[in-house]
Design a protein around this motif. Structure first.
Motif, PDB file in Angstrom:
ATOM      1  N   ASP A 128       0.830  -1.211   0.000  1.00 21.84           N
ATOM      2  CA  ASP A 128       0.000   0.000   0.000  1.00 21.84           C
ATOM      3  C   ASP A 128       0.862   1.257   0.000  1.00 21.84           C
ATOM      4  OD1 ASP A 128      -2.264  -1.612   0.081  1.00 21.84           O
ATOM      5  OD2 ASP A 128      -2.569  -1.349   2.243  1.00 21.84           O
ATOM      6  N   LEU A 129       1.924   1.253   0.777  1.00 24.49           N
ATOM      7  CA  LEU A 129       2.825   2.414   0.826  1.00 24.49           C
ATOM      8  C   LEU A 129       3.478   2.671  -0.524  1.00 24.49           C
ATOM      9  CD1 LEU A 129       4.454   1.797   4.306  1.00 24.49           C
ATOM     10  CD2 LEU A 129       3.196   3.861   3.637  1.00 24.49           C
ATOM     11  N   GLU A 130       3.706   1.606  -1.294  1.00 24.03           N
ATOM     12  CA  GLU A 130       4.306   1.742  -2.624  1.00 24.03           C
ATOM     13  C   GLU A 130       3.264   1.952  -3.716  1.00 24.03           C
ATOM     14  OE1 GLU A 130       6.982  -1.469  -3.464  1.00 24.03           O
ATOM     15  OE2 GLU A 130       8.310  -0.925  -1.802  1.00 24.03           O
ATOM     16  N   GLY A 131       1.989   1.890  -3.349  1.00 22.71           N
ATOM     17  CA  GLY A 131       0.932   2.063  -4.342  1.00 22.71           C
ATOM     18  C   GLY A 131       0.735   0.852  -5.225  1.00 22.71           C
ATOM     19  N   SER A 132       1.164  -0.310  -4.751  1.00 21.85           N
ATOM     20  CA  SER A 132       1.049  -1.533  -5.534  1.00 21.85           C
ATOM     21  C   SER A 132      -0.300  -2.209  -5.291  1.00 21.85           C
ATOM     22  CB  SER A 132       2.175  -2.497  -5.153  1.00 21.85           C
ATOM     23  OG  SER A 132       2.036  -3.721  -5.847  1.00 21.85           O
ATOM     24  N   PRO A 133      -0.965  -2.684  -6.360  1.00 19.05           N
ATOM     25  CA  PRO A 133      -2.263  -3.342  -6.192  1.00 19.05           C
ATOM     26  C   PRO A 133      -2.178  -4.759  -5.630  1.00 19.05           C
ATOM     27  CG  PRO A 133      -1.632  -3.365  -8.489  1.00 19.05           C
ATOM     28  CD  PRO A 133      -0.583  -2.561  -7.762  1.00 19.05           C
ATOM     29  N   HIS A 134      -0.982  -5.341  -5.639  1.00 17.07           N
ATOM     30  CA  HIS A 134      -0.817  -6.694  -5.105  1.00 17.07           C
ATOM     31  C   HIS A 134       0.488  -6.785  -4.322  1.00 17.07           C
ATOM     32  CE1 HIS A 134       1.472  -6.827  -8.867  1.00 17.07           C
ATOM     33  NE2 HIS A 134       2.201  -7.734  -8.263  1.00 17.07           N
ATOM     34  N   VAL A 135       0.607  -7.821  -3.534  1.00 14.10           N
ATOM     35  CA  VAL A 135       1.803  -8.058  -2.724  1.00 14.10           C
ATOM     36  C   VAL A 135       2.803  -8.852  -3.555  1.00 14.10           C
ATOM     37  CG1 VAL A 135       2.698  -9.186  -0.647  1.00 14.10           C
ATOM     38  CG2 VAL A 135       0.512  -7.970  -0.562  1.00 14.10           C
ATOM     39  N   SER A 136       4.018  -8.338  -3.641  1.00 16.69           N
ATOM     40  CA  SER A 136       5.064  -9.006  -4.411  1.00 16.69           C
ATOM     41  C   SER A 136       6.055  -9.697  -3.474  1.00 16.69           C
ATOM     42  CB  SER A 136       5.820  -7.982  -5.264  1.00 16.69           C
ATOM     43  OG  SER A 136       6.603  -7.144  -4.424  1.00 16.69           O
ATOM     44  N   GLN A 137       6.976 -10.419  -4.077  1.00 19.42           N
ATOM     45  CA  GLN A 137       8.020 -11.094  -3.309  1.00 19.42           C
ATOM     46  C   GLN A 137       8.832 -10.072  -2.516  1.00 19.42           C
ATOM     47  OE1 GLN A 137      10.513 -13.749  -5.593  1.00 19.42           O
ATOM     48  NE2 GLN A 137      12.120 -13.730  -4.050  1.00 19.42           N
ATOM     49  N   GLY A 138       9.113  -8.926  -3.099  1.00 17.57           N
ATOM     50  CA  GLY A 138       9.874  -7.882  -2.406  1.00 17.57           C
ATOM     51  C   GLY A 138       9.157  -7.373  -1.164  1.00 17.57           C
ATOM     52  N   HIS A 139       7.838  -7.199  -1.266  1.00 20.88           N
ATOM     53  CA  HIS A 139       7.057  -6.753  -0.100  1.00 20.88           C
ATOM     54  C   HIS A 139       7.123  -7.797   1.015  1.00 20.88           C
ATOM     55  CE1 HIS A 139       4.637  -4.595  -3.405  1.00 20.88           C
ATOM     56  NE2 HIS A 139       5.491  -3.731  -2.888  1.00 20.88           N
ATOM     57  N   LEU A 140       7.009  -9.059   0.626  1.00 22.45           N
ATOM     58  CA  LEU A 140       7.080 -10.137   1.619  1.00 22.45           C
ATOM     59  C   LEU A 140       8.465 -10.236   2.244  1.00 22.45           C
ATOM     60  CD1 LEU A 140       4.983 -12.775  -0.290  1.00 22.45           C
ATOM     61  CD2 LEU A 140       4.457 -11.895   1.984  1.00 22.45           C
ATOM     62  N   ALA A 141       9.498 -10.089   1.428  1.00 24.11           N
ATOM     63  CA  ALA A 141      10.863 -10.158   1.956  1.00 24.11           C
ATOM     64  C   ALA A 141      11.087  -9.049   2.988  1.00 24.11           C
ATOM     65  CB  ALA A 141      11.874 -10.037   0.820  1.00 24.11           C
TER      66      ALA A 141
END
Length: 153
Positions: A128-141
């Motif tokens: 959400d902070l990055e404005g991404s509509p989905h969760v990516s591997q980077g967000h999880l890491a």
């Protein structure tokens, strides 16, 4: 972990201290980070620029809270942290790489179900902070980096 004043404790003393906090309690803490010592010079420097930074962050948080409120309004929730496990499964969208990553990371770290869902909620907030509509591997890491400390090793 202090660079200015090294620890003089024996390894068994550090381990005994860390074991005072149980795994189930640590599972309830979403963000676990190491905060280094801040020098007086750094504090004084931060005072002169702090208001601008705080204002910018406050505005960004307001935007992200709006995104979360809109996404969760039908569930009568305001923030990602309020979601239960079922709501996480319904709301949080992981791409294929993220699904593989979270499965592998959760298994390697022996993450509990509670820890797994808390990590997903933190990852969604990062997205959400990055404005991404989905969760990516980077967000999880990044979310895992805030959870995985010595007690999971």
């Amino acid at each position: 972990g202090d660079l200015e004043k090294p620890c003089t404790c024996a390894a068994y003393e550090v381990l005994r201290y860390q074991k005072k906090v149980s795994g189930p309690l640590l599972d309830r803490i979403d963000l676990q980070i190491t905060v280094p010592r801040v020098t007086i010079g750094e504090l004084q420097k931060a005072e002169s620029t702090g208001a601008r930074t705080s204002h910018t962050l406050r505005e960004k948080i307001k935007v992200v809270r709006g995104i979360q409120r809109a996404r969760l309004s039908k569930k009568h929730k305001f923030t990602n942290a309020e979601m239960n496990s079922k709501e996480c499964d319904e709301v949080i969208t992981l791409d294929d790489e993220a699904k593989k990553f979270v499965k592998s990371a959760a298994e390697k770290s022996f993450l509990s179900a509670r820890g797994y869902y808390r990590t997903l909620k933190v990852a969604q907030t990062i997205a959400d902070l990055e404005g991404s509509p989905h969760v990516s591997q980077g967000h999880l890491a990044e979310a895992f980096s805030y959870r995985l400390r010595e007690h999971y090793a």
